[in-house]
Structures are given as C-alpha cells and as structure tokens.
Design a protein around this motif. Structure first.
Motif, PDB file in Angstrom:
ATOM      1  N   ILE A 131       0.848  -1.186   0.000  1.00  0.00           N
ATOM      2  CA  ILE A 131       0.000   0.000   0.000  1.00  0.00           C
ATOM      3  C   ILE A 131       0.887   1.241   0.000  1.00  0.00           C
ATOM      4  O   ILE A 131       2.046   1.200   0.438  1.00  0.00           O
ATOM      5  N   VAL A 132       0.332   2.330  -0.517  1.00  0.00           N
ATOM      6  CA  VAL A 132       1.004   3.623  -0.428  1.00  0.00           C
ATOM      7  C   VAL A 132       0.594   4.222   0.909  1.00  0.00           C
ATOM      8  O   VAL A 132      -0.538   4.673   1.086  1.00  0.00           O
ATOM      9  N   TYR A 133       1.492   4.166   1.879  1.00  0.00           N
ATOM     10  CA  TYR A 133       1.175   4.542   3.256  1.00  0.00           C
ATOM     11  C   TYR A 133       1.103   6.060   3.411  1.00  0.00           C
ATOM     12  O   TYR A 133       0.235   6.588   4.092  1.00  0.00           O
ATOM     13  N   TYR A 134       2.053   6.761   2.798  1.00  0.00           N
ATOM     14  CA  TYR A 134       2.053   8.222   2.830  1.00  0.00           C
ATOM     15  C   TYR A 134       2.071   8.741   1.397  1.00  0.00           C
ATOM     16  O   TYR A 134       2.556   8.079   0.483  1.00  0.00           O
ATOM     17  N   GLY A 135       1.553   9.945   1.213  1.00  0.00           N
ATOM     18  CA  GLY A 135       1.635  10.582  -0.087  1.00  0.00           C
ATOM     19  C   GLY A 135       0.390  10.356  -0.923  1.00  0.00           C
ATOM     20  O   GLY A 135      -0.453   9.509  -0.646  1.00  0.00           O
TER      21      GLY A 135
ATOM     22  N   THR B  25      11.247  10.566  -1.410  1.00  0.00           N
ATOM     23  CA  THR B  25      12.122  10.879  -0.281  1.00  0.00           C
ATOM     24  C   THR B  25      11.441  10.668   1.064  1.00  0.00           C
ATOM     25  O   THR B  25      12.056  10.904   2.107  1.00  0.00           O
ATOM     26  N   ILE B  26      10.168  10.253   1.051  1.00  0.00           N
ATOM     27  CA  ILE B  26       9.489   9.943   2.302  1.00  0.00           C
ATOM     28  C   ILE B  26       9.258   8.439   2.394  1.00  0.00           C
ATOM     29  O   ILE B  26       9.292   7.731   1.395  1.00  0.00           O
ATOM     30  N   ASP B  27       8.992   7.987   3.605  1.00  0.00           N
ATOM     31  CA  ASP B  27       8.774   6.564   3.880  1.00  0.00           C
ATOM     32  C   ASP B  27       7.390   6.197   3.356  1.00  0.00           C
ATOM     33  O   ASP B  27       6.386   6.303   4.068  1.00  0.00           O
ATOM     34  N   ARG B  28       7.290   5.708   2.139  1.00  0.00           N
ATOM     35  CA  ARG B  28       6.023   5.704   1.413  1.00  0.00           C
ATOM     36  C   ARG B  28       5.285   4.373   1.394  1.00  0.00           C
ATOM     37  O   ARG B  28       4.055   4.346   1.391  1.00  0.00           O
ATOM     38  N   PHE B  29       5.992   3.259   1.356  1.00  0.00           N
ATOM     39  CA  PHE B  29       5.358   1.983   1.039  1.00  0.00           C
ATOM     40  C   PHE B  29       5.243   1.071   2.259  1.00  0.00           C
ATOM     41  O   PHE B  29       6.203   0.882   3.004  1.00  0.00           O
TER      42      PHE B  29
ATOM     43  N   MET C  84       6.501  -1.220   7.177  1.00  0.00           N
ATOM     44  CA  MET C  84       7.025  -0.365   6.121  1.00  0.00           C
ATOM     45  C   MET C  84       8.180  -1.067   5.401  1.00  0.00           C
ATOM     46  O   MET C  84       8.907  -1.865   6.011  1.00  0.00           O
ATOM     47  N   LEU C  85       8.354  -0.771   4.131  1.00  0.00           N
ATOM     48  CA  LEU C  85       9.547  -1.244   3.445  1.00  0.00           C
ATOM     49  C   LEU C  85      10.775  -0.621   4.090  1.00  0.00           C
ATOM     50  O   LEU C  85      10.759   0.529   4.527  1.00  0.00           O
ATOM     51  N   GLN C  86      11.848  -1.388   4.138  1.00  0.00           N
ATOM     52  CA  GLN C  86      13.070  -0.970   4.814  1.00  0.00           C
ATOM     53  C   GLN C  86      14.065  -0.338   3.827  1.00  0.00           C
ATOM     54  O   GLN C  86      14.002  -0.594   2.619  1.00  0.00           O
TER      55      GLN C  86
END
Length: 332
Positions: free
Chosen positions: A231-235, A254-258, A272-274
């Motif tokens: 999922i696209v967590y942020y953005g 550039t943000i922690d997105r996935f 979150m993906l690492q």
C-alpha cells in the motif's frame, strides 16, 4: 574490454547513478553534493574519488580543471521544484537554476559527453529551452529521452528525463537505447526481505488511519485474502493506493512511502519497506554502503537517487558509439 570512461558527478547524491556508471565502464574522478550525508555515502562507496561537500554555486571548477580530464559530466540538478512530489508548495527558482550551474563546469573541463537527469516536468520549466539552446551553443547535440527504469531491469517504475549530450553529434533515442540494452522486467517481489527479521504489526489496530485501512481493503477485495501486497502509506496516489508484488515498485520518493501487507493465520499484518529493500528498488544491492544515518535519511538518499541500471546502460551505449567510431582507440 572497454576503455574506462572517466566522469565528474555533480549533485552526486549517495552515488546510485555513479554505481551504474561504474558498472557500465565508468570511473569517478570528482563528485559534488550539498548534503553532508550524501557526501559521506559517496565517499564510502567510491573512496578513490575526490568528493566535495558544497553547493555548486560556491565552487570555482577551474581550480580543478588541471587535475581532472573527464570524458563525461554526469549531473542530476535539484528536482524538487520541478516535481509534483512537492505537493502544493511553490517552486523554488533558485533550486531550479542549479541546472544552469553546470555550464562553468563544461567550460572548465570541456567533456565530450554531458548527461543531465531530472524529473519529466523539468521540460515545463520556463528556462528549459534556454538550457537546451545553451548546451547547443557549447557544441552539443542534445538527445532528450524519457526513460522508465523498469525497462532497464530496475524493480521500480521510475520515469525520468535524461538529456544525453555529445559534442561529436551522435544520436541516441529512448527507442535505440532500449533496443540495445532492454532488460528483463523485475517485480517488487524481488526486493522484499522475506526472512522475518523486520517485524509487522496487525493492520487493524487502534490508531491506524482510516485512509490506510481503505487502501488495504481495496487490495484485499481485488486480490482475495492471504495474498501479500503493497500500500502507499504516505503521499498522494492516483491508482487506488495499492499495488501487487508482481509488477515493479512504484516510484520511490524521499518519504517513507510503502507498506507491505502480509498474512499471519489469516490476519493481515503491516510493516514499512526498509531502506535495504528500497536500495534494491534503486537497482543496486546491499553491497552499496549506506552510512549510519537514521531511517528517514536513508529513505531520502534512495528517493533522491538515480537508478543504477539506467546510467549503466547509458554508459554502455556511449561505449558502443565510441567503439563504432574508433574501434582501435577504445579497445585495450
């Protein structure tokens, strides 16, 4: 064996583009970036290169012109003010004009090749035509290409503008580059660490955002239960907020997105993906060192980077062009 193409790397970031250039037969001489962590990362990965921690406008390139003789000037000017990823924030013209800052370096080093990488929307910049015209005034044939990193074997769908400029007038197109160097499509599944060392938490827990749950539920409705997905967590996302693991990862930012959703006894779990997984999504691997910055910094390094396989194939194509011109001179 191909002759090494020496290069100077402006706006070098963490060296992902340089990693590809080296794989394609390049040798970094000098690199420059304004972010201390990017400079530290580059130095760790290319200790043989001279790496400067400074903004481009604060450096006189002529002080180095007697020390280095590059074949290629590899550049990735600041892109945030061109990109839709900045959201509704107004563009910063000073950031955009870092692209114009490459010209003193062209004058100082007179490279045959100049490569400019940026987001696609750079073509909408009101000084883009000026940039093109000035490159042509310096004697370059400018080949503009929109390249998708996924088509060059990167497990990430990342479209970027590449301007490959040659003083000898060679023509390079996206189609010709793909014809010569297209690679097998890699899926997002290939970047996932399935070892279990990164812990997940239940998707349905107190405090989880409604929008996150909605995105996950759309995926589950489409795929069924017990099938992992992202999922696209942020953005902002315009494709439902999720994707399968069977296609390349969407663009790393550039943000922690996935977020990765997996299943434990029919219970959906989320993590979150690492950074190590995002590193693979950039087309490199864990042999490329990331410094001891925090998680946010490491994600930013990846999101700011250039996918390694794309620069590798561009350098290979430059080699192919030069070998066709001077087969004896470039063979060793």
């Amino acid at each position: 064996m191909l002759k090494t193409l020496s290069f100077i790397d402006l706006f070098c970031g963490g060296g992902f583009g340089a990693r590809g250039a080296v794989s394609g037969g390049g040798n970094p001489l000098l690199a420059l970036d304004a972010w201390d962590l990017a400079v530290e990362t580059y130095r760790a990965n290319f200790p043989e290169a001279t790496v400067l921690h400074e903004r481009i406008e604060n450096i006189d390139p002529f002080q180095y012109s007697g020390l280095f003789k590059p074949d290629v000037l590899l550049t990735s000017p600041e892109c945030t003010s061109h990109s839709i990823a900045r959201g509704s924030k107004p563009g910063n013209e000073k950031s955009r004009e870092t692209a114009i800052g490459i010209f003193p370096w062209i004058e100082a080093f007179n490279p045959r090749w100049v490569i400019v990488e940026n987001v696609n929307r750079m073509k909408l910049w009101d000084r883009h035509e000026e940039l093109l015209a000035t490159l042509e005034d310096y004697g370059y044939t400018v080949n503009q290409m929109i390249l998708n990193a996924a088509e060059f074997g990167t497990p990430q769908a990342r479209k970027r503008l590449f301007m490959v400029c040659d003083r000898e007038g060679s023509v390079m197109t996206g189609e010709s580059l793909l014809k010569a160097h297209k690679q097998t499509i890699q899926s997002a599944r290939s970047i996932i660490d399935w070892s279990g060392r990164f812990k997940s938490t239940p998707l349905y827990r107190i405090g989880r955002a409604k929008s996150t749950l909605e995105r996950a539920e759309r995926a589950i409705d489409s795929l069924g239960r017990n099938i992992p997905f992202l999922i696209v967590y942020y953005g902002t996302d315009y494709a439902g907020g999720w994707q399968t693991l069977d296609v390349p990862l969407r663009t790393v930012t550039t943000i922690d997105r996935f977020g990765l959703v997996t299943w434990l006894n029919d219970v959906p779990m989320l993590r979150m993906l690492q950074p190590s997984e995002l590193l693979k999504a950039m087309g490199t691997n864990e042999t490329h060192l990331l410094p001891a910055g925090n998680r946010r910094d490491k994600v930013k390094l990846c999101g700011n980077g250039v996918c390694s396989p794309v620069t590798e194939m561009i350098f290979r194509e430059i080699h192919r062009i030069m070998e066709s011109e001077y087969p004896v001179a470039v063979a060793v």
